[in-house]
Enzyme design. Structure first.
Site, PDB file in Angstrom:
ATOM      1  N   CYS A   1       1.584   9.445   7.386  1.00  0.00           N
ATOM      2  CA  CYS A   1       2.395   8.898   7.641  1.00  0.00           C
ATOM      3  C   CYS A   1       2.876   7.635   8.142  1.00  0.00           C
ATOM      4  O   CYS A   1       3.212   6.381   8.508  1.00  0.00           O
ATOM      5  CB  CYS A   1       2.812   9.224   9.510  1.00  0.00           C
ATOM      6  N   ASP A   2       2.280   7.036   6.906  1.00  0.00           N
ATOM      7  CA  ASP A   2       1.613   5.645   6.179  1.00  0.00           C
ATOM      8  C   ASP A   2       2.567   5.144   5.489  1.00  0.00           C
ATOM      9  O   ASP A   2       2.566   5.994   4.593  1.00  0.00           O
ATOM     10  CB  ASP A   2       0.106   5.525   5.887  1.00  0.00           C
TER      11      ASP A   2
END
Ligand SMILES: *Cc1c(COP(=O)(O)O)cnc(C)c1O
Length: 377
Positions: A325-326
């Site tokens: 989730c980056d």
């Protein structure tokens, strides 16, 4: 390239989740190719490229020496069977207590690139051999090592003078022409600098003995690269040109070139989507990304070959991204990657040439994803 042994391993063991599989036979072939290409140079494998114990044991048994960057790497090389006399502490940035610990373990060869580091080594490893690293421009390298390491040749002269004055053995000069170096003449420029340091100091009675010609030897990704033999010839002619018939002792420190092509990562397509119905460009998300071991895709520097079972089908451009989730976890976007239009969620992909700089770069548990598993066969 995935060797038959790697393909057989994956087919029979069917490991779950992304993993690296390294074929030791390829590592042994690479070691022998370096030996043959540069028969007069000692080989110091750069442990950071892949410190798997099986790889270190194999190389130690083949007679390799080891370039290390920390006490932990020194201990790994020793555990693999390398005596301290075959290990160098090649990091120019060391804590004084780590230098002392290395000295206690028997290490007698240290890298420096400034007077401040020489002072530390003189205190913590009295009488040891030191070599001074000189800067290179890194031109021609796909993963240049920039200005972080080394000093200009004029300063290297002062650094080695100081080493001598403090009772150390001013032993030589080192450089690294930048990783994945595809220009054969990069060593020529660096050796010209090394020669100047040798000559100036010789005039003062300080006789250096060794040139550490570093790593930089490439592995094949999408484009062909010259073979070890071509590097050997280019380096040998450069040594002749600059040192005539007084060629010093030389060492090389291959990392990528020793293990890069020995490993393949197996990964799985988690999602294929688009950002708008009318878009041509697909986004392909794998179960491995920048934080799972593909850190060298930073700035899209290293472009790995990606193999699927559908490669005979028509291909279209994809953005390739990892599962975390980056938003930085995107491998290829500026230059999209062509993948089969028939590629489907759940498909397996093989990422080739991933034996170097992958397991060690994987994060510990970002988003709960475990570090890259590796099998050495
Ligand atoms: C990383 C490193 C190497 C290995 O470089 P490659 O380009 O992977 O061959 C060699 N020497 C030093 C000092 C290094 O830091």
């Amino acid at each position: 390239m995935a060797t038959q042994r790697i393909l057989d391993f994956l087919a029979t063991r069917r490991p779950n989740g992304p993993c690296l599989v390294v074929d030791l036979d390829v590592v042994a072939d690479n070691y022998r190719a370096f030996e043959k290409a540069l028969p007069d140079s000692r080989i110091y494998y750069a442990v950071k490229a892949n410190p798997a114990p099986e790889i270190l044991r194999l190389l130690a048994s083949l007679g390799s020496s080891f370039d290390t960057a920390s006490v932990a790497e020194i201990e790994m090389a020793m555990d693999a069977g390398a005596p301290a006399s075959r290990i160098s502490f090649g990091n120019t940035i060391k804590k004084e207590r780590d230098i002392a610990r290395a000295f206690e373990l028997g290490i007698r060869l240290f890298a420096v690139d400034c007077a401040e580091e020489v002072e530390k080594v003189a205190r913590a490893a009295p009488g040891a051999r030191v070599f001074c690293r000189v800067l290179t421009d890194g031109e021609g390298a796909e993963w240049p090592l920039s200005r972080k390491f080394g000093c200009v040749p004029a300063m290297a002269i002062d650094v080695l003078r100081k080493a001598k004055a403090l009772g150390l053995d001013a032993y030589g000069v080192s450089f690294h022409v930048g990783s994945q170096q595809t220009h054969l003449d990069a060593w020529d420029r660096a050796l010209a600098d090394a020669r100047r340091v040798f000559s100036t100091l010789a005039d003062e009675g300080i006789v250096l003995k060794m040139v550490n010609m570093g790593g930089g030897f490439p592995t094949r990704y999408l484009r062909d690269v010259p073979a070890a033999e071509a590097y050997g010839q280019a380096i040998f002619s450069a040594l002749r040109k600059h040192f005539g018939n007084r060629i010093p002792e030389t060492i090389i420190e291959p990392g990528r070139g020793m293990v890069g092509n020995a490993g393949v990562i197996k990964s799985e397509v988690v999602l294929i989507s688009k950002k708008a119905e009318e878009d041509e460009l697909r986004w392909v998300y794998l179960d491995i990304g920048k934080f799972g071991g593909l850190a060298e895709t930073m700035d899209e520097a290293i472009r790995y070959p990606i193999v699927t079972a559908r490669d005979r089908d028509e291909k279209g451009a994809c953005v390739l991204a990892g599962p975390t989730c980056d938003s930085a976890d995107v491998m290829y976007e500026k230059t999209p990657y062509p993948l089969p239009l028939s590629l489907t969620i759940g498909d397996e992909v093989l990422i080739e040439g991933t034996g170097a700089y992958t397991t060690t770069y994987a994060s510990v548990a970002f988003n709960g994803f475990e570090p890259l598993r590796s099998y050495v066969i």
